[in-house]
Enzyme design. Structure first.
Site, short mmCIF file in Angstrom:
data_model
loop_
_atom_site.label_atom_id
_atom_site.label_comp_id
_atom_site.label_asym_id
_atom_site.label_seq_id
_atom_site.Cartn_x
_atom_site.Cartn_y
_atom_site.Cartn_z
N HIS A 1 -34.11 -2.52 36.44
CA HIS A 1 -32.73 -2.18 36.07
C HIS A 1 -32.23 -2.98 34.87
CE1 HIS A 1 -31.88 -0.43 40.36
NE2 HIS A 1 -32.57 0.39 39.59
N CYS B 115 -25.43 -5.72 15.59
CA CYS B 115 -26.89 -5.67 15.47
C CYS B 115 -27.32 -6.33 14.16
CB CYS B 115 -27.35 -4.21 15.51
SG CYS B 115 -29.13 -4.04 15.36
P1 NAD Z 1 -26.91 -4.18 47.49
O1 NAD Z 1 -25.81 -5.06 47.00
O2 NAD Z 1 -26.65 -2.73 47.65
O3 NAD Z 1 -27.43 -4.71 48.91
C1 NAD Z 1 -27.74 -6.06 49.12
C2 NAD Z 1 -28.42 -6.18 50.48
O4 NAD Z 1 -28.81 -7.54 50.64
C3 NAD Z 1 -27.54 -5.81 51.66
O5 NAD Z 1 -28.24 -4.91 52.49
C4 NAD Z 1 -27.31 -7.15 52.39
O6 NAD Z 1 -27.31 -7.01 53.81
C5 NAD Z 1 -28.50 -7.96 51.96
N1 NAD Z 1 -28.27 -9.40 51.89
C6 NAD Z 1 -27.12 -10.08 51.59
N2 NAD Z 1 -27.35 -11.40 51.61
C7 NAD Z 1 -28.66 -11.57 51.94
C8 NAD Z 1 -29.49 -12.72 52.12
N3 NAD Z 1 -29.02 -13.96 51.97
N4 NAD Z 1 -30.80 -12.52 52.46
C9 NAD Z 1 -31.29 -11.26 52.62
N5 NAD Z 1 -30.54 -10.15 52.47
C10 NAD Z 1 -29.25 -10.30 52.12
O7 NAD Z 1 -28.13 -4.49 46.55
P2 NAD Z 1 -29.27 -3.57 45.94
O8 NAD Z 1 -29.89 -2.77 47.01
O9 NAD Z 1 -30.09 -4.51 45.13
O10 NAD Z 1 -28.50 -2.59 44.95
C11 NAD Z 1 -27.57 -3.16 44.06
C12 NAD Z 1 -27.69 -2.75 42.61
O11 NAD Z 1 -26.71 -3.50 41.90
C13 NAD Z 1 -29.00 -3.10 41.97
O12 NAD Z 1 -29.44 -1.99 41.30
C14 NAD Z 1 -28.71 -4.23 40.97
O13 NAD Z 1 -29.15 -3.87 39.67
C15 NAD Z 1 -27.22 -4.38 40.92
N6 NAD Z 1 -26.80 -5.77 41.25
C16 NAD Z 1 -27.55 -6.82 40.83
C17 NAD Z 1 -27.21 -8.12 41.16
C18 NAD Z 1 -28.10 -9.26 40.67
O14 NAD Z 1 -28.79 -9.10 39.66
N7 NAD Z 1 -28.13 -10.41 41.35
C19 NAD Z 1 -26.07 -8.37 41.92
C20 NAD Z 1 -25.29 -7.26 42.35
C21 NAD Z 1 -25.67 -5.96 42.01
ZN ZN Z 2 -29.40 -1.73 15.46
#
Ligand code: NAD
Ligand code: ZN
Length: 240
Positions: free
Chosen positions: A112, A142
């Site tokens: 992503h 850029c």
């Molecule tokens: P999501 O936020 O939909 O789900 C997170 C999951 O992690 C939940 O099911 C939750 O129960 C679980 N969780 C929470 N704390 C936890 C822990 N300590 N240990 C284990 N599990 C835990 O996340 P997703 O499925 O990755 O989808 C979110 C989208 O949003 C992704 O595509 C991502 O690109 C983006 N995103 C990224 C970040 C990041 O880069 N850190 C943060 C937020 C959202």
């Molecule tokens: Zn450019």
């Protein structure tokens, strides 16, 4: 439940926002589908960037600056240890933070995109831009063409994830598939578990709450990744 892995076991990991939660980065389903108090449609789609680039830029600049204040946790570190033990390994992350690479993961695909990088929609150049001059509120232009607004190098909703062919091949060929900290709501990432299962891999899930596709796992471990994963990696690698 699976025990120790042979070094030849082909392992593919899929991580999501939950693995970075213990480092202090918010997941987004945790807060009613909002991401840091914003609706996804307002900050994480190409339409949002067209309609209100200032809002989208400000949102991602906040996320980018936050990387300076957070550290990888025990779960990120455990995956580095697993990578070093195995001959064939791939870590696919949905996360856009840089905590896996800062922990030391090398066989890593950011499907992503990456907060550390910006991209030009005119000429296609991708730059790593984490120096202070790139982290303010003003747009960054850029260096290669005349475009005055680089965009975050992030795969937004309605856009195609990166390196999907490589990902599909690795998942289709693996012996063990492990999903950590992902809710199973965001496709196509959420479909990788079904692919792994259909191709005969042993599927292991580690998550705080049961994800929506929990029935597809052969083993599911409920709890915090930072607590469970180091223990599991010790078992899988046979390290005392
Ligand atoms: P999501 O936020 O939909 O789900 C997170 C999951 O992690 C939940 O099911 C939750 O129960 C679980 N969780 C929470 N704390 C936890 C822990 N300590 N240990 C284990 N599990 C835990 O996340 P997703 O499925 O990755 O989808 C979110 C989208 O949003 C992704 O595509 C991502 O690109 C983006 N995103 C990224 C970040 C990041 O880069 N850190 C943060 C937020 C959202
Ligand atoms: Zn450019």
């Amino acid at each position: 439940m699976i025990g120790r892995f042979d070094k030849q076991t082909r392992v593919v990991i899929l991580t999501g926002a939950g693995i970075s939660a213990e480092s202090g980065i918010q997941t987004f389903r945790a807060s009613d589908g909002l991401w840091e108090n914003h609706r996804i449609e307002d900050v994480a789609t190409p339409f949002a960037w067209q309609r209100n680039p200032e809002l989208v830029w400000g949102f991602y600049q906040d996320r980018r600056r936050q990387l300076l204040d957070v550290e990888p946790n025990a779960a990120h570190e455990a995956l580095v240890e697993l990578e070093q033990y195995l001959d064939e390994f791939l870590l696919i992350t949905q996360n856009v933070d840089n905590l896996h690479s800062r922990a030391g993961s090398e066989k890593l695909i950011h499907m992503h995109g990456e907060l550390e990088k910006l991209r030009c929609e005119e000429c296609g150049v991708v730059v790593t831009a984490m120096d202070e001059e790139y982290l303010g509120e003003t747009f960054v232009g850029c260096h290669q063409c005349h475009n005055e607004r680089l965009r975050p190098h992030i795969v937004w909703f309605h856009e195609m994830p990166l390196r999907m062919r490589e990902i599909d091949v690795a998942v289709g060929d693996c012996d063990v598939f492990i999903a950590v900290g992902t809710s199973g709501h965001v496709y196509p990432a959420a479909g990788l578990l079904g692919l792994a299962q259909a191709c005969g891999a042993h599927c292991i899930g580690i998550n705080l709450d049961p994800p929506q596709n929990v029935d597809l796992f052969d083993e599911f471990h409920r709890g915090k990744a930072g607590e469970i994963l180091p223990e599991m990696v010790r078992k899988w690698t046979g390290r005392p």
